[in-house]
Write a protein that holds these residues in place. Structure first.
Motif, short mmCIF file in Angstrom:
data_model
loop_
_atom_site.label_atom_id
_atom_site.label_comp_id
_atom_site.label_asym_id
_atom_site.label_seq_id
_atom_site.Cartn_x
_atom_site.Cartn_y
_atom_site.Cartn_z
N LYS A 230 35.64 34.49 43.23
CA LYS A 230 36.93 34.19 43.86
C LYS A 230 36.72 33.24 45.04
O LYS A 230 35.64 33.22 45.63
N ASP B 198 36.18 37.62 36.40
CA ASP B 198 37.14 38.13 37.39
C ASP B 198 38.28 38.93 36.74
O ASP B 198 39.07 39.55 37.43
N ALA B 199 38.36 38.90 35.43
CA ALA B 199 39.33 39.76 34.74
C ALA B 199 38.59 41.04 34.36
O ALA B 199 38.43 41.36 33.18
N GLU B 200 38.10 41.73 35.38
CA GLU B 200 37.18 42.86 35.18
C GLU B 200 37.88 44.21 35.08
O GLU B 200 37.36 45.13 34.46
N ASP C 9 35.95 43.60 44.54
CA ASP C 9 36.05 42.61 43.47
C ASP C 9 35.81 41.20 44.03
O ASP C 9 36.73 40.57 44.56
MN MN Z 1 39.07 40.38 39.40
#
Ligand code: MN
Ligand code: BES
Ligand code: ZN
Length: 497
Positions: free
Chosen positions: A275, A345-347, A268
């Motif tokens: 990130k 990123d909220a995957e 991720d």
């Molecule tokens: Mn993430």
């Protein structure tokens, strides 16, 4: 390392282990060494303020006339309060003390504690289980490790008057440990080794245990309408995969299955919502939820559990690239619900949305439990001690909480509510993939609940428990395999024929 259960009770090892309960009461099984050593032990207990409290240890160099190198005296606390977890922890303490000590063989004077509910077989088997769990070490990439750092212990002899029964009980626990070890390996492997395709190949190995493994490729997922999961992987050179494991252990083929669903983001980066660099390497562990599901399936099959169980894992890599999805993109999930992807990123929730919907739609399970390293906020809330659970079903939560206490993989229930649910409403689609500034673990769970379709469901956020920065009694620091033992125990307690 070899663990055997024998009746013989004469120490013939490098390290011999005996036990004491509170008030320095040596266990009956301990009192079989020579007089001189017994004298040394009682002196050492006095000098070292050893009372037999749980976790206390005396490490004694043995007198020259004995063949053994050392005797460890280990406190087990109040005899009446002895339980399985304490025995496992004690096994772990023994292993962590001796693993690289130079001693090659260990003999253990297992007790049959008269004043507790623990049988002789349970004493020996659960201690051996803890020893095995703590022995795990991921050292395959060291090419220059010095010999004195390498594990020295080769054999463990568990000496018990119930050796035969202990052996039988241990065989089951050993199968669960196989699952834990499998999960820890998957989590520790880096992202260039475990990516969706190589991961799916590893899962296929489970077919030798009688698990049917099915793999859905991207075109099949497209046909099913899994736009939410596919959007996450679209920036990666790796093809996204959905892997489905079937274990049919119930005598009744038509028995409704239990279902476990795992987040398998093999790496991720955050995607376009990239990130920060520092610590990003940790995000190889973002498939920890899926590893727990795979490990639990392996454990169930390995011990021939009488249950029908389905494991579904969504395997994707979250990368930034010219084909990656953008913040603001709207995707349509298999359920038909649309999602505005505010933050790439909220995957994890995007992967689980389709995996959960698919699971309930196809298998009509008794319940679904999903596991995911879903939110950093979970680590802030519960640290590395408890995983958070979120659910639409009280009974399932109670069963899970009890199972967690029994195997020392603790869970703590967190709230869900209409107010939190509203926080994931979007201005241009059915929902958005992040909530507000606060309650991030809860809004993530609210999002998932919209894909559970009223099937009894629990979401377990294992962001804090999948990887530990400090060692515990039964695991060195690093991947814990958290969830394997929890799910196995839940099934064992409630869902077998
Ligand atoms: Mn993430
Ligand atoms: N895999 C992470 C969650 C995570 C972060 C677990 C750090 C353990 C340690 C997840 O995909 C993620 O990035 N979540 C974001 C969500 C946010 C963008 C709403 C987070 O927690 O910061
Ligand atoms: Zn993630």
């Amino acid at each position: 390392m070899n663990i055997k259960f024998i009746k013989n009770s004469l120490p013939t090892s490098d390290a011999h282990i005996i036990f004491a309960y509170e008030d320095r009461k040596l266990s009956a099984s301990a009192q079989k060494i020579d007089k001189e050593t017994e004298g040394l032990i009682s002196r050492a207990m006095e000098v070292g303020h050893f009372e037999g409290k749980f976790g206390q240890i005396i490490d004694l160099v043995a007198p020259v006339n004995l063949e053994i190198n050392r005797v460890l005296v280990i406190g087990l606390g109040e005899e009446a309060k002895l339980d399985e977890v304490k025995l496992q922890k004690t096994g772990g303490k023994i292993m962590s003390k001796l693993i690289s000590s130079g001693d090659e063989s260990i003999s253990i004077a297992a007790d049959t504690p008269k004043e507790s509910n623990i049988s002789g077989a349970e004493f020996a088997a659960h201690m051996a289980y803890g020893i095995r769990l703590r022995r795990y070490r991921f050292d395959k990439y060291f090419t220059k490790e010095e010999d004195n750092k390498k594990p020295s212990v080769i054999s463990v002899s568990m000496m018990s008057t119930s050796a035969a029964n202990a052996q039988k009980l241990f065989a089951e626990l050993d199968a669960v440990a196989d699952g834990v070890q499998f999960a820890r390996n998957l989590v520790t492997e880096p992202g260039n080794v475990i990516y969706p395709e190589s991961y799916a190949e590893k899962i296929k190995e489970l077919s030798t245990l009688g698990i049917d493994v099915e793999i859905l490729a991207e075109d099949e997922m497209e046909e099913l309408g899994m736009g939410s999961l596919l959007g996450v992987g679209q920036g990666s050179a790796c093809e996204s995969l959905l892997v489905i494991m079937h274990w049919n252990g119930s005598d009744n083929d038509d028995e409704q299955p239990v279902a476990f669903v795992g987040k398998g983001v093999t790496f991720d980066t955050g995607g376009i919502s990239l990130k920060p660099g520092a610590g990003m390497e940790d995000m190889k562990f973002d498939m920890g939820g899926s590893a727990a599901v795979v490990g639990a399936m392996k454990a169930l099959a390995g011990r021939n559990a009488k249950v029908n169980a389905i494991g579904v894992v969504g395997l994707v890599e979250n990368m930034p690239s010219s084909t990656a999805q953008r913040p603001g993109d709207v995707v349509t999930s298999m359920s038909g619900q649309t999602i505005e992807v505010i933050n790439t990123d909220a995957e994890g929730r995007l992967v689980l949305a389709d995996a959960l919907w698919y699971t309930q739609d196809r298998f009509k399970p008794k319940f679904m439990i999903d596991l995911a390293t879903l939110t950093g906020a979970m680590m802030i809330a519960l640290g590395q001690e408890f995983a958070g659970i979120f659910s639409n079903n009280d009974e399932l939560c109670e069963n899970l909480t009890k199972a967690g206490q029994e195997v020392d993989e603790l869970v703590w229930r967190m709230p869900l509510s209409k107010g939190f649910d509203k926080m994931v409403d979007s201005k241009i689609a059915d929902m958005k993939n992040i909530g507000g500034k606060y309650g991030g673990s809860i809004t993530a769970a609210q999002f998932l609940q919209r894909f559970a379709n009223d099937v009894p469901w629990v979401h377990i956020d294992i962001a804090g428990t999948a990887w530990k920065t400090e060692s515990s009694d039964v695991a060195d620091r690093g991947a814990t395999g958290y969830g394997v033992r929890l799910l196995d125990q839940l099934v064992r307690n409630n869902y077998e024929d």
